[in-house]
Each structure stands twice: as structure tokens, then as C-alpha cells.
Enzyme design. Structure first.
Site, short mmCIF file in Angstrom:
data_model
loop_
_atom_site.label_atom_id
_atom_site.label_comp_id
_atom_site.label_asym_id
_atom_site.label_seq_id
_atom_site.Cartn_x
_atom_site.Cartn_y
_atom_site.Cartn_z
N TYR A 1 33.44 41.41 56.03
CA TYR A 1 32.58 40.22 56.03
C TYR A 1 31.54 40.24 57.14
O TYR A 1 31.23 39.20 57.73
CB TYR A 1 33.44 38.96 56.10
N ASP B 1 30.48 40.76 47.52
CA ASP B 1 31.83 40.73 48.07
C ASP B 1 31.88 41.66 49.27
O ASP B 1 30.86 41.95 49.89
CB ASP B 1 32.83 41.12 46.99
N HIS B 2 33.05 42.12 49.61
CA HIS B 2 33.25 42.88 50.85
C HIS B 2 32.17 43.93 51.08
O HIS B 2 31.81 44.68 50.18
CB HIS B 2 34.61 43.59 50.82
N CYS C 1 35.66 38.97 39.67
CA CYS C 1 35.57 39.84 40.84
C CYS C 1 35.63 41.30 40.38
O CYS C 1 36.68 41.76 39.91
CB CYS C 1 36.70 39.54 41.83
N HIS D 1 40.78 33.48 41.03
CA HIS D 1 40.41 34.83 41.46
C HIS D 1 41.46 35.82 40.95
O HIS D 1 42.66 35.57 41.04
CB HIS D 1 40.34 34.90 42.98
N HIS E 1 32.03 37.56 42.07
CA HIS E 1 32.07 38.39 43.27
C HIS E 1 31.70 39.81 42.85
O HIS E 1 32.39 40.39 42.01
CB HIS E 1 33.49 38.44 43.86
#
Length: 355
Positions: free
Chosen positions: A331, A317-318, A245, A207, A272
Site C-alpha cells: 500500500y 490493488d496491492h 478482485c 471480497h 480491485h
């Protein structure tokens, strides 16, 4: 492409597998043994129980995020080989359980850093936010306490209390570690584990650093196209790849995400996707996945992934905190489910338009 969602386990996540199963298009879970510590061997029985629990819900355990790496490995301490052997045993157990994708990072001390976990946007939602000017005013010894105040009672990944209790010792470990040494330690680690990865077909997906620049003087090495390609060339085994990401690499506007996708074609094992909104130099908010809500062109990114041949595991992702949901920051269920629907819509459109 397999659409997944990250899940921290029954004892740690506010979102249930039943909730996730009802999101259209989600077929897989990326999970972890959240209560294990870096350096511990993951027991095969626990891995199988996790897989069994996920499969009982009608989903697939698509990969692990993360098997955290002990600081002795990252810093190149004399005892690193002991912890690498433990990591190899964990990989063997994961391989025996049929797991073939591992997301991990090689960031010293902090897995990720934000100046605010609940910045309020004009629409009333809250997001993770980063402002270097605010970070510069924070004593790193106390940053964990500040984070926990806005964590809504959840234990944050990468900010586990037992690690943060040793934060001064951790900073001391990395005091003399340069970016070059950190990179060499990563290559050493990967070369040691590659034979096991080859035996089981395990793809290692590193990552990127989050954010993509040094924080509190700690070195960062996976933060640009040049550094990523350097790593892939240093360990050319195709099982050595990346987690692409968008939010982490995209935190630096100088990173050309489309160019990076094509530069590492075939080595993206996991993706991501999230959007961010730039507000100045080293200052950004996370945003909804919608392109117009942020500074990243999500359609162009997804098109580049598809056109470059990516057909792997992907997840939103977030997300924002919306509709009064109480969850681990970033999350929650609701905004990530919206992200899934948005990304699936883009992917399906691209598939149909190209045919």
C-alpha cells in the site's frame, strides 16, 4: 467508472490525502475506521469526521473497506445475533452519512495470507508473494509474528495484534465449521441486513478469498465463479454483490476472470485490479499492473468490465515497494499511482476506440 485509492486514515497510512489528490484521475477514497474492532458499532460522529476530512482534501469518500465481521457471525455462534444487530447499527450510521458501498469479507481467521511480504524481484522492487510449500512449513500460531517482522512498523489489515493474540481460540471456533455451514452463516447474515441496506441503498460487496483455496485447513467459500453465483442466487437482492478482485480470484489459474465478469454482470459493486505472476501450483508473486509483468491480461479484464456495463468504483490493488518507499506492504504511493495511470490509460483508450 470512478477511480479511487484505499486509504487507512491519518494515524495509520504513510500516504497522505494530499499525495492522493495529485494522482491524475483519482477522485475518490475508499477508507475505514481502522482502529475499530469487529463487532463494534461505528459512531456516526466518527464516520462524519472521516468523510469531512476526505472531502476537505478535494476527494470523495466513495465507500468503506472494510466493516469487519465478528467471528461469532462467521462461525454461527449463539451470540451472532447480537453482533449482527451491531453491524446493522453501523450500516444505519453509514447510511445516514451518505455511504452506499461496503466491501467486506467472510474469511475465517485470516483476511489474506502470504508467505512473504517483501520478496525481492530482479529489478530490486519487493512484492507480496505466496508459496504453498512455504506456508505448509509455518505454524499458524506464529505466522503473525513472522508477518510483523516485514511489516515495516505498520499494522496489517486483517492481522490486527489483538486478534492474532487469540489465534488459538479463533482456530478452535472454526474447528468443526464446514464450508456448507460457513456459506449458510453468510446467507443468514445477509438476509438479516438486507432490509437496512434497502433503506439506505447500501451495496454490500463481498471480497473473494485470498488466496482462492483453503489455508491451514480453514474453509473457503468465495473463491470461484460457481461459488460466487451460488451466493448471488441465494440472496438475489441486487444490493448483494461482489468486489471483483483480480488478484484473489486470479490466484487460481483455473478461474476464468472474463467469464466471471459476465456471469455476475450487474452485481459487481467494486473492483480491485492487480496483476500476479504464476510460478507453479499455488505459487505466485504479485506484480506491477502491466500485463506483460504478470500472468493476467489487464486489457482484456478492463475491457470485459466496461463492455459488461460496469461503471462503479475501482481501485488499484496491492503495489510493489519501489523507489525506497517505506509504507505498509502493498500500500505504498508510487506503484499504486503507476497502476492508476495504466488503468486510466486503458479505460480512456477503450472509450475513444469504441466511439
Amino acid at each position: 467508472m470512478e477511480m479511487t485509492l484505499r486509504w487507512f486514515g491519518e494515524d495509520f497510512d504513510s500516504v497522505s490525502l494530499k499525495n492522493i489528490r495529485q494522482i491524475p484521475g483519482v477522485t475518490g477514497i475508499v477508507s475505514t475506521l481502522y482502529d475499530t474492532k469487529p463487532g463494534e458499532v461505528w459512531p456516526l460522529e466518527r464516520i462524519r469526521n472521516l468523510k469531512k476530512t476526505i472531502e476537505a482534501s478535494g476527494l470523495r469518500l466513495a465507500g468503506i473497506e472494510s466493516v469487519n465481521i465478528h467471528d461469532a457471525i462467521k462461525a454461527g455462534l449463539p451470540e451472532r445475533d447480537k453482533y449482527i444487530e451491531n453491524y446493522i447499527k453501523t450500516l444505519e450510521n453509514l447510511g445516514e452519512a451518505g455511504i452506499d458501498m461496503i466491501c467486506y469479507n467472510f474469511m475465517p481467521v485470516f483476511d489474506w495470507t502470504r508467505s512473504d511480504l517483501a520478496k525481492v524481484l530482479p529489478d530490486g522492487s519487493t512484492v507480496l508473494s505466496y508459496d504453498q510449500a512455504l506456508i505448509d512449513k509455518i505454524n499458524p500460531d506464529s505466522i503473525a509474528d513472522q508477518k510483523n517482522k516485514k511489516a515495516q512498523g505498520f499494522e496489517l489489515p486483517g492481522w490486527e495484534p489483538e486478534r492474532m493474540a487469540q489465534i488459538k481460540e479463533l482456530f478452535a471456533i472454526y474447528e468443526t465449521v464446514t464450508e456448507e455451514q460457513l456459506f449458510d452463516n453468510l446467507v443468514y447474515f445477509l438476509n438479516k441486513i438486507m432490509p437496512t441496506c434497502e433503506k439506505y441503498g447500501i451495496r454490500m460487496a463481498i471480497h473473494p478469498d485470498d488466496p482462492a483455496w483453503p489455508v491451514f485447513g480453514l474453509p473457503r467459500i468465495i473463491n470461484s465463479e460457481a461459488n460466487i453465483t451460488k451466493l448471488l442466487e441465494a440472496v438475489p437482492n441486487p444490493l448483494n454483490g461482489i468486489t471483483f478482485c483480480t488478484g484473489s480470484l486470479g490466484s487460481n489459474p483455473e478461474n476464468d476472470l472474463i467469464s466471471t465478469i459476465y456471469a455476475v454482470k450487474g452485481r459487481i459493486h467494486f473492483a480491485h485490479l492487480r496483476n500476479i505472476k504464476y510460478h507453479g501450483y499455488q505459487k505466485f508473486d504479485e506484480a506491477s499492473h502491466l500485463s506483460s509483468d504478470g500472468s493476467l491480461d489487464m486489457v482484456a479484464i478492463i475491457k470485459a468490465l466496461r463492455d459488461s456495463g460496469f461503471d462503479g468504483i475501482i481501485r488499484p490493488d496491492h503495489g510493489r515497494q519501489i523507489w525506497d518507499e517505506i509504507s505498509m506492504p502493498g500500500y505504498g504511493l508510487y506503484d499504486r499511482a503507476l497502476g492508476v495511470a495504466y488503468m486510466n490509460g486503458i479505460w480512456e483508450t477503450l472509450e475513444k476506440v469504441s466511439n
